[in-house]
Design a protein around this motif. Sequence first.
Motif, PDB file in Angstrom:
ATOM      1  N   THR A 125       0.838  -1.208   0.000  1.00 33.86           N
ATOM      2  CA  THR A 125       0.000   0.000   0.000  1.00 33.86           C
ATOM      3  C   THR A 125       0.872   1.258   0.000  1.00 33.86           C
ATOM      4  OG1 THR A 125      -0.180  -0.126   2.389  1.00 33.86           O
ATOM      5  CG2 THR A 125      -2.056  -0.904   1.129  1.00 33.86           C
ATOM      6  N   ASN A 126       0.433   2.277  -0.733  1.00 28.44           N
ATOM      7  CA  ASN A 126       1.250   3.470  -0.889  1.00 28.44           C
ATOM      8  C   ASN A 126       1.065   4.427   0.291  1.00 28.44           C
ATOM      9  OD1 ASN A 126      -1.028   5.053  -1.253  1.00 28.44           O
ATOM     10  ND2 ASN A 126      -1.045   4.696  -3.460  1.00 28.44           N
ATOM     11  N   ILE A 127       1.825   5.508   0.223  1.00 27.14           N
ATOM     12  CA  ILE A 127       1.931   6.415   1.368  1.00 27.14           C
ATOM     13  C   ILE A 127       0.588   7.067   1.709  1.00 27.14           C
ATOM     14  CG2 ILE A 127       2.670   8.354  -0.063  1.00 27.14           C
ATOM     15  CD1 ILE A 127       4.625   9.016   2.264  1.00 27.14           C
ATOM     16  N   GLN A 130      -1.427   4.593   3.593  1.00 28.82           N
ATOM     17  CA  GLN A 130      -0.772   4.427   4.891  1.00 28.82           C
ATOM     18  C   GLN A 130      -1.140   5.563   5.834  1.00 28.82           C
ATOM     19  OE1 GLN A 130       1.851   2.209   6.242  1.00 28.82           O
ATOM     20  NE2 GLN A 130       0.997   0.790   4.786  1.00 28.82           N
ATOM     21  N   ALA A 131      -1.169   6.789   5.293  1.00 30.32           N
ATOM     22  CA  ALA A 131      -1.479   7.944   6.134  1.00 30.32           C
ATOM     23  C   ALA A 131      -2.913   7.897   6.632  1.00 30.32           C
ATOM     24  CB  ALA A 131      -1.226   9.242   5.360  1.00 30.32           C
ATOM     25  N   LEU A 132      -3.816   7.357   5.805  1.00 28.16           N
ATOM     26  CA  LEU A 132      -5.226   7.281   6.222  1.00 28.16           C
ATOM     27  C   LEU A 132      -5.486   6.092   7.141  1.00 28.16           C
ATOM     28  CD1 LEU A 132      -7.051   8.155   2.907  1.00 28.16           C
ATOM     29  CD2 LEU A 132      -6.889   9.544   4.974  1.00 28.16           C
ATOM     30  N   TRP A 133      -4.667   5.053   6.985  1.00 32.01           N
ATOM     31  CA  TRP A 133      -4.719   3.835   7.799  1.00 32.01           C
ATOM     32  C   TRP A 133      -5.972   3.003   7.584  1.00 32.01           C
ATOM     33  CZ3 TRP A 133      -0.842   1.292   9.492  1.00 32.01           C
ATOM     34  CH2 TRP A 133      -1.033   0.231  10.371  1.00 32.01           C
ATOM     35  N   GLU A 138      -4.776  -0.863   6.752  1.00 30.02           N
ATOM     36  CA  GLU A 138      -5.056  -1.677   7.934  1.00 30.02           C
ATOM     37  C   GLU A 138      -5.304  -3.130   7.540  1.00 30.02           C
ATOM     38  OE1 GLU A 138      -8.563  -0.663  10.267  1.00 30.02           O
ATOM     39  OE2 GLU A 138      -7.417  -1.085  12.079  1.00 30.02           O
TER      40      GLU A 138
ATOM     41  N   ALA B  14      -6.520  -5.840  14.488  1.00 27.22           N
ATOM     42  CA  ALA B  14      -6.755  -4.409  14.288  1.00 27.22           C
ATOM     43  C   ALA B  14      -6.897  -3.712  15.641  1.00 27.22           C
ATOM     44  CB  ALA B  14      -8.008  -4.192  13.440  1.00 27.22           C
ATOM     45  N   TRP B 198      -2.293  12.799  13.271  1.00 24.27           N
ATOM     46  CA  TRP B 198      -2.931  11.510  12.978  1.00 24.27           C
ATOM     47  C   TRP B 198      -2.268  10.846  11.770  1.00 24.27           C
ATOM     48  CZ3 TRP B 198      -7.015  10.210   9.181  1.00 24.27           C
ATOM     49  CH2 TRP B 198      -7.570   8.945   9.418  1.00 24.27           C
ATOM     50  N   PHE B 199      -1.997  11.627  10.715  1.00 17.65           N
ATOM     51  CA  PHE B 199      -1.286  11.079   9.559  1.00 17.65           C
ATOM     52  C   PHE B 199       0.089  10.559   9.971  1.00 17.65           C
ATOM     53  CE2 PHE B 199      -3.631  13.955   6.291  1.00 17.65           C
ATOM     54  CZ  PHE B 199      -4.687  13.068   6.307  1.00 17.65           C
ATOM     55  N   ALA B 200       0.788  11.366  10.760  1.00 22.48           N
ATOM     56  CA  ALA B 200       2.150  10.982  11.148  1.00 22.48           C
ATOM     57  C   ALA B 200       2.125   9.688  11.951  1.00 22.48           C
ATOM     58  CB  ALA B 200       2.802  12.098  11.971  1.00 22.48           C
ATOM     59  N   ASN B 202      -0.143   7.316  11.772  1.00 19.45           N
ATOM     60  CA  ASN B 202      -0.450   6.206  10.870  1.00 19.45           C
ATOM     61  C   ASN B 202       0.758   5.796  10.041  1.00 19.45           C
ATOM     62  OD1 ASN B 202      -3.028   6.070  11.753  1.00 19.45           O
ATOM     63  ND2 ASN B 202      -3.887   7.315  10.099  1.00 19.45           N
ATOM     64  N   LEU B 203       1.497   6.808   9.568  1.00 17.68           N
ATOM     65  CA  LEU B 203       2.668   6.491   8.753  1.00 17.68           C
ATOM     66  C   LEU B 203       3.711   5.758   9.569  1.00 17.68           C
ATOM     67  CD1 LEU B 203       3.333   9.641   6.561  1.00 17.68           C
ATOM     68  CD2 LEU B 203       2.548   7.409   5.828  1.00 17.68           C
ATOM     69  N   ARG B 205       3.343   3.829  12.184  1.00 17.09           N
ATOM     70  CA  ARG B 205       3.060   2.511  12.735  1.00 17.09           C
ATOM     71  C   ARG B 205       2.963   1.423  11.682  1.00 17.09           C
ATOM     72  NH1 ARG B 205      -3.288   2.164  14.541  1.00 17.09           N
ATOM     73  NH2 ARG B 205      -4.027   3.947  13.368  1.00 17.09           N
ATOM     74  N   ARG B 207       3.877  -0.006   7.410  1.00 19.92           N
ATOM     75  CA  ARG B 207       4.987  -0.473   6.578  1.00 19.92           C
ATOM     76  C   ARG B 207       6.082   0.587   6.435  1.00 19.92           C
ATOM     77  NH1 ARG B 207       6.189  -0.245   0.829  1.00 19.92           N
ATOM     78  NH2 ARG B 207       4.701   1.439   0.620  1.00 19.92           N
ATOM     79  N   ILE B 208       5.662   1.821   6.128  1.00 19.95           N
ATOM     80  CA  ILE B 208       6.648   2.870   5.855  1.00 19.95           C
ATOM     81  C   ILE B 208       7.402   3.246   7.124  1.00 19.95           C
ATOM     82  CG2 ILE B 208       6.855   5.288   5.159  1.00 19.95           C
ATOM     83  CD1 ILE B 208       4.565   4.685   3.162  1.00 19.95           C
ATOM     84  N   MET B 235      11.867   9.517   1.214  1.00 20.57           N
ATOM     85  CA  MET B 235      10.466   9.621   1.634  1.00 20.57           C
ATOM     86  C   MET B 235      10.383  10.266   3.016  1.00 20.57           C
ATOM     87  SD  MET B 235       7.632   6.646   1.762  1.00 20.57           S
ATOM     88  CE  MET B 235       7.719   6.130   0.080  1.00 20.57           C
TER      89      MET B 235
END
Lengths: 271, 358
Positions: A125-127, A130-133, A138, B14, B198-200, B202-203, B205, B207-208, B235
């Motif tokens: 999955t792309n960034i 990922q940011a939205l989760w 998820e 989850a 919130w974005f940070a 998620n990022l 926790r 894969r990235i 990135m």
Amino acid sequence: MSDAETYVTADGRTIGPPIMEMRDITLKFGGVTAISNISFDIREGEIRAIIGPNGAGKSSMLNVINGFYHPQEGEIWFRGKKRKPMKPYQIAQQGIARTFQNIALFKGMSTLDNIMTGRFTHMKTNIFWQALWKGPAEREEVENREIVEKVIDFLEIQAIRKTPVGALPYGLQKRVELGRALAAQPKLLLLDEPMAGMNVEEKEDMSRFILDVNDEFGTTIALIEHDMGVVMDISDRVVVLDYGKKIGDGTPDEVINNQDVIDAYLGVSHD
Amino acid sequence: MFYREAGDYKKTYAEDNQTFPLKLDRYGYYVILAVAFGIVPLVINDYWASAVLIPFLIWSIAALGLNILVGYCGQLSLGTGGFMAVGAYSSYKLMTSFPDLNIFFIVLISGVITAAVGVVFGLPSLRIKGFYLAVATLAAQFFLVWLFNKVEWFYNYSASGQISAPTRTVAGFEVTGATASPEAKYLFCLVLAVLLAWFARNLTRGRIGRSWMAIRDMDIAAEIIGVNPLKTKLMAFAVSSFLIGVSGSLFFAVYLGAVEVGEAFGIQKSFLVLFMIIIGGLGSILGSFIGAAFLVLMPVLLKNIMVGQLGFPIDIAAHFELLIIGFLIMLTLVLEPHGIAQLWRVTKQKLRLWPFPH
């Protein structure tokens, strides 16, 4: 030992045709020749040991397979294709995983996160997702977590799932590192001295895990090990290096009776 | 005793992956959000907005950005001030070139422009590490400040060399310019800070985030797992610069209203943000907020106590302020080198068993 394409071992495992072939590999560092003109193959489904005295070029050989070193001469064939010079991360994407002689875990992360990192090449999955989760990211995380939990169960490290790996004892760290490599579901698994510095009990555990990985998942394994007893017990074929040259190749029985190998390990009188 | 996970069962992966796995934490977080959105705007006044809350939120975003780069990906950077300037000047150029564009998009586009600039200055990170990389990013800091001073196009050829933010609105409320109300400015910054945090989170926790931490902890092992080091580092530079650009944009447009680049975005700002994340906690989202709160609120608090309560002359109080803050920074680092966020984690661990030691 037969040269047939596939054969079945005494304990009922099927060994296929070569998955990786090293052809006339020569690796030089300036004037020093670390590996000179070595050829050998690794068959699908087998446990292949690489042994030799210190400085024989064993780790250099693994680093060549991994793409850390690029040999000056020779060809590497992986799964029927000649491999172009590649970066280590591209080789990982092809399905080759490894562990290191001195543990190379991610010290700031938990056991779970370390092993989840092993799933990196399988996650896409792309960034933005990922940011939205919520949604694809998820879902992918949970799918991969299920595979990772199977690895955790297999290695019996459920209790340390959330422990930072820096706080674990040496033997467990080795096990987590094996778990990280296994999580990638590699086609070829390279183990660089998986039993270095372990006591007898830990060695027995680790041997059992290596055999089980090979048996249950059919993973091809190439390992470097100094403990001769272990090597002779668990490997199907052994290649022996000394001073960057190959001096023996065959089943453990063949190798142990090879005069060159005996000389390399026990020394030979020069008169 | 007060703080325990007993009875808080997780039935799915989850649920196990939640940001706040414990109910108590989760409710605490909801309460803080409710207060921040529901109650603070009702009671806020000009002093609280401009001296405390807005700078806290803006510096939190900058600290989040730098924490992603330094704390999560392990790439030391001293270019924060320069990148904030990129965000500020991009939003100035966008505001003056496209008067109809909503300020919300202007801030985000400024972030994207800063991300692109950050990637360019992140390129050396493939070759150099640690202090050497810090020096390379220091070059970014000085170059960018020089650029915005030297090239008049960036400040629309104004005689003073300053840029000042025109009035822009969000949903009818003015958020920039001299007449904007403190509530609107505060809410605008709050929405962005919460969203970006919130974005940070998620990022970091997923894969990235794991690939960043892998590069930080052991780059060779990361590469063997299939992590492309160049792509991953760039990135991190992009995401980090995006956040820093947004904070620079807000710092200029919402907080200060008018800036002169050398004064507003000098090297001391780079150090300030670096101190924030070191004190707050490297590799922690919460730590970014704590660090920003510490370095923004502490001077205000000390000033109020010394000048307001004790009646010190202002210049003496200013000197004492530097002394005390320096001392507090050293104290924090000696007591807990991993920052206040770690102190909080340890406290939570202790609270689980309190009043028993084991």
